[in-house]
Enzyme design. Structure first.
Site, PDB file in Angstrom:
ATOM      1  N   CYS A  35       7.061  -7.413   6.909  1.00 18.57           N
ATOM      2  CA  CYS A  35       8.254  -6.857   7.559  1.00 18.57           C
ATOM      3  C   CYS A  35       8.741  -7.876   8.578  1.00 18.57           C
ATOM      4  O   CYS A  35       7.937  -8.558   9.201  1.00 18.57           O
ATOM      5  CB  CYS A  35       7.902  -5.550   8.259  1.00 18.57           C
ATOM      6  SG  CYS A  35       9.341  -4.746   9.004  1.00 18.57           S
ATOM      7  N   GLU A  85       0.815  -1.209   0.000  1.00 18.12           N
ATOM      8  CA  GLU A  85       0.000   0.000   0.000  1.00 18.12           C
ATOM      9  C   GLU A  85       0.852   1.264   0.000  1.00 18.12           C
ATOM     10  O   GLU A  85       2.001   1.254   0.430  1.00 18.12           O
ATOM     11  CB  GLU A  85      -0.914  -0.001   1.219  1.00 18.12           C
ATOM     12  CG  GLU A  85      -0.160  -0.101   2.503  1.00 18.12           C
ATOM     13  CD  GLU A  85      -0.970  -0.705   3.627  1.00 18.12           C
ATOM     14  OE1 GLU A  85      -2.019  -1.306   3.360  1.00 18.12           O
ATOM     15  OE2 GLU A  85      -0.541  -0.561   4.769  1.00 18.12           O
TER      16      GLU A  85
END
Ligand code: SF4
Length: 352
Positions: free
Chosen positions: A111, A91
């Site tokens: 992540c 995003e």
């Protein structure tokens, strides 16, 4: 698959084309088409000969990211969800502020840093984005804004992922963003936000013109370790040492990001400790109230807590700014939209 030219730096294009026996000015022409004119096909590159365009089309391609979902917030923030070629979702957000149009880009799908307050961390790490995918987010935002008579004025690497865990692709992206022939953004207008990977912070500092923002979020190692596991590798003292040792010089600054979380890191003692830690550093502190979400056990601080911090930090001679919560109604905080979509998918298809 054909080699993608999106995400290539001017030097990479020059090397590629010199291998084809072309002069360096050809690389400059194509570079401008890619990033200044946002070309999506070689046919558009009308100042190149037809035969060169054909040659390019036979060997190369130009990727383009279009969002699979766009949400516009009441405060003007726009959020895009992109589905990449392998199906991964990332995003980006456009944050309008006066004349500024800041694009916040993702650098990884997921992540691996595991910050406890972050929705992206919950999804785990999938993979690094390529420079094409990083720059692709800026290209789309630029096209979106140009259609409204506006331009991207700033880029922050602050979306999903830890940018410095993907430092090579991020450095290529910075080079394209700051190149006069590319997006032409000055180094002041490009910011890399990191959870504190100190060796890579040094690399960005020495080898690019970008600004560095580091997320501190705590004033003791015990609390920071609880919030951000990366603190075991790079504790507060190492980050403060970096901030003290280097003079950012004119036109550059270090920013310390501090997310205020109710009852965790937002006490008056924390504010004083932060003041003592940073008083000899040339930094600006961004105070950000935590954005509550359904995946997290943490809560937003009570109204006015940033003001208390700001006043105390000023006593230590430290400039502190309250950063507004933006795009709250579209979940514009890091990873939240993707987290929602994952959850929806999980409900629909039993995905973990
Ligand atoms: S806050 Fe940033 S570094 Fe930490 S887990 Fe989330 S995306 Fe990664």
């Amino acid at each position: 698959m054909k080699v993608d030219l999106k995400g290539k730096t001017l030097k990479e294009l020059t090397d590629l084309f010199s291998g084809m026996g072309k002069e360096p000015y050809r690389a400059r022409q194509v570079f401008r088409w890619l990033y200044e004119k946002l070309a999506t096909s070689f046919d558009e590159m009308t100042d190149l000969s037809r035969s060169f365009r054909q040659e390019l089309a036979e060997r190369f391609r130009i990727s383009w990211l279009d969002p699979s979902e766009t949400r516009v917030s009441g405060d003007g923030t726009v959020k895009f969800l992109f589905t990449l070629e392998d199906g991964e979702g990332i995003e980006s957000v456009i944050i309008p502020d006066g004349e500024r149009r800041t694009v916040c880009v993702s650098t990884q799908a997921g992540c691996r840093m595991g910050c406890r307050f972050c929705a992206t961390a919950g999804a785990g790490f999938v993979r690094n984005l390529t420079s094409a995918e990083i720059i692709g987010q800026v290209c789309y935002a630029e096209k979106f804004l140009r259609e409204r008579g506006e331009r991207v004025t700033n880029v922050v690497f602050m979306g999903m992922g830890e940018p410095l865990d993907n430092v090579d692709e991020v450095m290529k992206s910075i080079e394209i963003l700051t190149s006069e022939l590319g997006f032409g953004l000055g180094g002041k207008r490009v910011t890399v936000s990191t959870c504190g990977l100190v060796p890579e912070m040094k690399k960005i500092f020495h080898e690019t013109r970008a600004q560095i923002a580091v997320s501190l979020n705590a004033t003791t190692d015990r609390v920071r370790e609880r919030l951000m596991p990366v603190n075991r590798k790079y504790p507060i003292a190492e980050i403060v040492d970096f901030l003290r040792s280097f003079d950012p010089g004119p036109g550059r600054k270090f920013t310390v990001e501090y997310v205020l979380i109710d009852g965790v890191n937002d006490s008056v003692e924390d504010a004083h400790r932060l003041g003592r830690l940073l008083k000899r550093c040339r930094v600006k502190v961004n105070l950000i109230p935590y954005n509550e979400n359904e995946f997290s056990p943490f809560r937003s601080p009570p109204e006015g807590r940033e003001e208390v911090f700001r006043e105390i930090l000023h006593r230590y001679g430290i400039q502190a700014i309250k950063r507004q919560r933006r795009g709250g109604d579209i979940e514009a905080a890091c990873g939240q939209l993707r987290g929602k979509i994952r959850k929806k998918l999980a409900r629909q298809y039993g995905e973990k």
